[in-house]
Design a protein around this motif. Sequence first.
Motif, mmCIF file in Angstrom:
data_model
loop_
_atom_site.group_PDB
_atom_site.id
_atom_site.type_symbol
_atom_site.label_atom_id
_atom_site.label_comp_id
_atom_site.label_asym_id
_atom_site.label_seq_id
_atom_site.Cartn_x
_atom_site.Cartn_y
_atom_site.Cartn_z
ATOM 1 N N THR A 503 0.943 -1.052 -0.094
ATOM 2 C CA THR A 503 -0.046 0.230 -0.096
ATOM 3 C C THR A 503 0.808 1.161 -0.072
ATOM 4 N N ALA A 504 1.953 1.257 0.929
ATOM 5 C CA ALA A 504 2.895 2.290 0.879
ATOM 6 C C ALA A 504 3.445 2.575 -0.443
ATOM 7 N N TRP A 505 3.830 1.408 -1.151
ATOM 8 C CA TRP A 505 4.653 1.528 -2.469
ATOM 9 C C TRP A 505 3.380 2.252 -3.638
ATOM 10 N N ALA A 506 2.345 1.639 -3.574
ATOM 11 C CA ALA A 506 1.209 2.074 -4.537
ATOM 12 C C ALA A 506 0.758 3.832 -4.160
ATOM 13 N N ASP A 507 0.991 3.926 -2.955
ATOM 14 C CA ASP A 507 0.695 5.148 -2.806
ATOM 15 C C ASP A 507 1.714 6.424 -2.952
ATOM 16 N N ALA A 508 2.899 5.744 -3.129
ATOM 17 C CA ALA A 508 4.080 6.910 -3.213
ATOM 18 C C ALA A 508 4.011 7.625 -4.752
#
Length: 509
Positions: A503-508
Amino acid sequence: MSLAEEMFQAAMDHSPLSATMLGVPGWEDGLEDLSTDGEQVIRDRVARLLDKAETDDTEDPVTLAVIRQQGQAIVDRIDARLVEHTVATMSAPVNSLLMVSSKLDVSQRLDQFPRYIEQAAQRLRESDRRPLSRHLRTGVQRMEGFLALPVQEWEGAHSARIRTAVAGFRDVLASIEDGRADDRAGLCWLPEGERNYANLVRTYTTTSRRPSELHRLGLDIIAALREEYAEIGSRLWGTTDVPEIFHRLRTEMLWDSEEQMIENAVEAIARAEAEAPKWFGRMPSIGCQVRAVPEEEQSTSAIAFYQPSPADRSRPGTYWLNPLGATERSRTLSEVTAFHEAVPGHHYQFSIASETELPNMRKYAFIEAYLEGWGLYTERLADEMGLYSSDEQRLGMLGLDAMRAGRLVVDTGIHAFGWSRQHAVDYLRENTVMTGPEIDSEIDRYIETPGQALAYMVGRLEIQRVRAEAETKMGDRFDVRAFHDLVVGSGAVPLSTLDQIVTAWADAP
């Protein structure tokens, strides 16, 4: 010493042989203490570290989640006292020790073999938790099989003491007259069984899903797979009748020889390695070899398994194949198993993680939902990559899907709902393409390793879910190579933590 390193040291001290199997140096001269007192010492040590983890502010959140999961897993397994009723399968302490000894350098710990085997015998003698009667008989046969072999090279000067200990263990197994009947196979029939099973479900799935929920999930997946069987069966044989498809898979699609089975695996792995750069940005620095399980170990070995390369890269990763009874086994499972165990499955997973700068706790954590979830994910990924050579081999992919979905039904059925062993056998016979001997082996595994079989499908579904959500969120920015590098490069993590990472990767931005 960091908290992560403290927990890693405790985990490896608890199971030095596992450290060697994972290729971790420093534990070449130890063996687990199986005594009740020995287990309590390691449990207390781990419990203290878990208490420290509650207030730790030095570790990053991902590492802290791994510390907590790995520590709790040790506590849960010790509390379940599985060593007292696990005697027939690969997970049984003595069976496992004897099986891996020919594959690893055990020269520095041979003097501890008698102590380890005698402790296993003592736990059985003193326990109020009996193995199944059939498992006691199997255990006796396996010990007698070992004793009938010529002295093995690895036994060295300790051969007489080791064999005396094995004979003593056999005698203890043979002396137990009140083993459990097949209709009382699950943990629910043992003291504190319901609580122990709930803890093991949590440990192996890294989720809060209840046995009833997992049971229903398995039933639903089995029903959906029948539609896929019918679709491929129609193309291949002109039939959508699932029982007929199952019959043909069990009786017609067999190997001609052991050599043919090995050659097919080598070819499948080579094909996967050639295609992998389109799907992974990072590849292991070392290859994967295929080896046949030695003849003297075939009767007790799994059909296939992966052994990681050691940390010094002194040998490649190894995909072990058991040729026993090859001409009676379905060839449709060859490619899917190679993709799961070797490339792009466990070989990529273990090798890439071990080459990162992650703490040892992250590099070598053994979190089944992540590890086996990835292996099962790559079986479907292989189809996406175009690796299956035929519809026949795609049926093998469905076959293993059905087995893993069946595990959700049967493992919970046995341990939470009191199914008899025969009830479990009948369910797999009706809903998978496994042969009778394969089903027997699987059911015995579920009985002796409660909850572990749930990890595969639960992990696969979660990896697929986080990928799908990332694809939806990122649109054209989504890069499957980067996604796979992220998942395998993070090391083994609990599923909720994997969700946070992706999720953090996709939100970056």
